[in-house]
Design a protein around this motif. Structure first.
Motif, PDB file in Angstrom:
ATOM      1  N   ALA A  22     -15.411  -7.797  -6.322  1.00 15.89           N
ATOM      2  CA  ALA A  22     -15.828  -7.971  -4.930  1.00 15.89           C
ATOM      3  C   ALA A  22     -15.710  -9.433  -4.547  1.00 15.89           C
ATOM      4  O   ALA A  22     -16.131 -10.319  -5.294  1.00 15.89           O
ATOM      5  N   HIS A  23     -15.140  -9.682  -3.373  1.00 14.17           N
ATOM      6  CA  HIS A  23     -14.989 -11.054  -2.884  1.00 14.17           C
ATOM      7  C   HIS A  23     -14.596 -10.992  -1.408  1.00 14.17           C
ATOM      8  O   HIS A  23     -14.071  -9.969  -0.939  1.00 14.17           O
ATOM      9  N   SER A  24     -14.852 -12.067  -0.681  1.00 10.89           N
ATOM     10  CA  SER A  24     -14.455 -12.093   0.729  1.00 10.89           C
ATOM     11  C   SER A  24     -12.947 -12.261   0.887  1.00 10.89           C
ATOM     12  O   SER A  24     -12.394 -11.975   1.942  1.00 10.89           O
ATOM     13  N   ASP A  25     -12.264 -12.714  -0.179  1.00 11.72           N
ATOM     14  CA  ASP A  25     -10.803 -12.811  -0.214  1.00 11.72           C
ATOM     15  C   ASP A  25     -10.282 -11.629  -1.013  1.00 11.72           C
ATOM     16  O   ASP A  25     -10.623 -11.463  -2.182  1.00 11.72           O
ATOM     17  N   ILE A  26      -9.432 -10.804  -0.399  1.00 15.01           N
ATOM     18  CA  ILE A  26      -9.018  -9.557  -1.035  1.00 15.01           C
ATOM     19  C   ILE A  26      -8.139  -9.808  -2.256  1.00 15.01           C
ATOM     20  O   ILE A  26      -8.141  -9.018  -3.217  1.00 15.01           O
ATOM     21  N   VAL A  27      -7.377 -10.910  -2.279  1.00 16.84           N
ATOM     22  CA  VAL A  27      -6.566 -11.231  -3.456  1.00 16.84           C
ATOM     23  C   VAL A  27      -7.471 -11.612  -4.625  1.00 16.84           C
ATOM     24  O   VAL A  27      -7.260 -11.184  -5.764  1.00 16.84           O
ATOM     25  N   MET A  28      -8.504 -12.405  -4.329  1.00 15.43           N
ATOM     26  CA  MET A  28      -9.459 -12.769  -5.371  1.00 15.43           C
ATOM     27  C   MET A  28     -10.203 -11.536  -5.871  1.00 15.43           C
ATOM     28  O   MET A  28     -10.432 -11.384  -7.080  1.00 15.43           O
ATOM     29  N   ALA A  29     -10.582 -10.646  -4.955  1.00 17.55           N
ATOM     30  CA  ALA A  29     -11.255  -9.408  -5.360  1.00 17.55           C
ATOM     31  C   ALA A  29     -10.348  -8.576  -6.257  1.00 17.55           C
ATOM     32  O   ALA A  29     -10.798  -7.972  -7.239  1.00 17.55           O
ATOM     33  N   SER A  30      -9.059  -8.550  -5.940  1.00 12.00           N
ATOM     34  CA  SER A  30      -8.094  -7.800  -6.754  1.00 12.00           C
ATOM     35  C   SER A  30      -7.989  -8.398  -8.155  1.00 12.00           C
ATOM     36  O   SER A  30      -7.941  -7.678  -9.158  1.00 12.00           O
ATOM     37  N   ALA A  31      -7.954  -9.742  -8.207  1.00 13.32           N
ATOM     38  CA  ALA A  31      -7.875 -10.413  -9.500  1.00 13.32           C
ATOM     39  C   ALA A  31      -9.128 -10.151 -10.332  1.00 13.32           C
ATOM     40  O   ALA A  31      -9.055  -9.877 -11.537  1.00 13.32           O
ATOM     41  N   LEU A  32     -10.292 -10.203  -9.688  1.00 14.96           N
ATOM     42  CA  LEU A  32     -11.548  -9.946 -10.398  1.00 14.96           C
ATOM     43  C   LEU A  32     -11.595  -8.520 -10.928  1.00 14.96           C
ATOM     44  O   LEU A  32     -12.124  -8.269 -12.018  1.00 14.96           O
ATOM     45  N   ALA A  33     -11.057  -7.573 -10.155  1.00 15.90           N
ATOM     46  CA  ALA A  33     -11.044  -6.182 -10.599  1.00 15.90           C
ATOM     47  C   ALA A  33     -10.190  -6.017 -11.855  1.00 15.90           C
ATOM     48  O   ALA A  33     -10.583  -5.333 -12.808  1.00 15.90           O
ATOM     49  N   LEU A  34      -9.013  -6.647 -11.861  1.00 19.91           N
ATOM     50  CA  LEU A  34      -8.140  -6.547 -13.041  1.00 19.91           C
ATOM     51  C   LEU A  34      -8.768  -7.243 -14.244  1.00 19.91           C
ATOM     52  O   LEU A  34      -8.721  -6.717 -15.364  1.00 19.91           O
ATOM     53  N   ILE A  35      -9.374  -8.409 -14.040  1.00 21.41           N
ATOM     54  CA  ILE A  35     -10.036  -9.117 -15.139  1.00 21.41           C
ATOM     55  C   ILE A  35     -11.157  -8.261 -15.708  1.00 21.41           C
ATOM     56  O   ILE A  35     -11.354  -8.180 -16.935  1.00 21.41           O
ATOM     57  N   ASN A  36     -11.929  -7.611 -14.825  1.00 16.13           N
ATOM     58  CA  ASN A  36     -13.003  -6.727 -15.269  1.00 16.13           C
ATOM     59  C   ASN A  36     -12.452  -5.592 -16.126  1.00 16.13           C
ATOM     60  O   ASN A  36     -13.018  -5.241 -17.169  1.00 16.13           O
ATOM     61  N   ALA A  37     -11.317  -5.022 -15.708  1.00 12.76           N
ATOM     62  CA  ALA A  37     -10.699  -3.936 -16.475  1.00 12.76           C
ATOM     63  C   ALA A  37     -10.201  -4.447 -17.831  1.00 12.76           C
ATOM     64  O   ALA A  37     -10.369  -3.776 -18.860  1.00 12.76           O
TER      65      ALA A  37
END
Length: 333
Positions: free
Chosen positions: A298-313
């Motif tokens: 989750a992030h206000s920047d959708i690219v950062m949110a996407s990166a965080l999601a992949l890192i979490n996975a």
């Protein structure tokens, strides 16, 4: 069927009859309620209706139908309905499968009113268009109580109101992230805070830590990303990559740093709250060496949110491979 079986089976009055329905025709809840009317006292169901094919009987729909129309059904469950929405959100985050907005009971639109006549009716009397109250299922109200001038004490108090034990999280990190979010958004909603806390919790003690993402893109150039990460608590590492889009470029750079390239099975984006400054929540599902894991960010920047999601996975994948070392091969993370 239940009526017939109870009439014909010897000793039917000495057992508990159970209904187990799948939702292939969208009738799992209806059939389960019919079974209850005919004497069944156990319903096998799942939170959010998850399950094989089209899913199983939705627990929240059955429970709230029995509660709301107890005049017709004459039975109760004893379930604390205020835990329904938190349980739904928790499951969605764990499995990386968003709840459809139009899902009954727990969907984002279940208690939303856009039409003017609906808004007018609800403002005058809530039950005009709402057969249930959102508070009954534990939906937090989007009260505009916190902002950039709010202090740590107010933040902690709001966490407690939302059912989060401050002792279970790193409050300092969560509050710092909250202040950063306040600089980006004029209004911070309860759902923003919940997503923020969940994101900070996911980052704790991870093997892969995302430090920064820089992306460039235009109509005439190929999108490019530069990702900075820390791996295993070591020094900062940087990798660059180009891709079909900013997210694709970002993911390729992360794959370089992580030393693994799992198959991306699913990727979805959801705005947690309204407005162009909404906090975005990304869910993904990756598969590697026979192991499939979800990721959320989750992030206000959708690219950062996407990166965080992949890192979490990737962190979940790393943890899973630690528990099952026989699944690690030469390409393992």
């Amino acid at each position: 069927m239940f009526t017939y079986m109870q009439r014909k089976v010897e000793g039917a009055d000495r057992v508990i009859w159970s209904a187990h329905c799948h939702n292939d025709l969208g009738l799992a809840v209806a059939n389960s309620l019919a079974a209850i009317k005919s004497g069944a006292r156990q319903v096998e169901c799942t939170v959010n209706g998850i399950g094989e094919r089209a899913g199983n009987t939705s627990m929240e729909e059955v429970v709230m139908a029995l509660r709301t129309r107890k005049d017709l059904m004459g039975v109760r469950t004893g379930i604390d309905t205020r835990q329904i929405y938190p349980a739904s959100r928790l499951l969605s985050q764990i499995i990386g499968q968003p709840v459809p907005p139009n899902k009954p009971i727990v969907g984002d639109n279940a208690f939303a009113h856009e039409a003017g006549i609906h808004q007018d009716g609800v403002l005058k009397y809530k039950l005009t268009y709402e057969i249930m109250k959102p508070e009954d299922i534990g939906i937090p109200s989007n009260k505009l109580v916190l902002g950039k001038h709010s202090g740590r004490h107010a933040f902690v108090n709001r966490l407690e109101e939302l059912g989060i034990d401050p002792a279970s999280i790193d409050v300092n990190r969560a509050f710092a992230a909250f202040k950063v979010l306040c600089d980006k958004k004029k209004i911070v909603y309860d759902d923003d805070i919940l997503a923020l806390v969940n994101e900070e919790t996911r980052r704790t003690a991870d093997h892969f830590e995302l430090l920064d993402v820089r992306v460039t893109s235009s109509a005439k150039t190929t999108p490019h990303a530069e990702v900075t990460m820390r791996i295993g608590g070591g020094e900062e590492c940087i990798a660059e990559a180009s891709g079909d889009g900013m997210v694709d470029a970002c993911y390729k750079a992360i794959y370089k740093l992580a030393g693994v390239q799992p198959a991306l099975e699913r990727y979805s984006v959801k705005a947690i709250t309204g407005g162009t400054d909404a906090l975005g929540e990304v869910s993904c599902l990756v598969r590697h060496n026979g192991m499939t894991v979800p990721g959320q960010g989750a992030h206000s920047d959708i690219v950062m949110a996407s990166a965080l999601a992949l890192i979490n996975a990737l962190n979940r994948l790393k943890a899973g491979l630690r528990r099952n070392p026989e699944q690690i091969d030469d390409e393992g993370p």
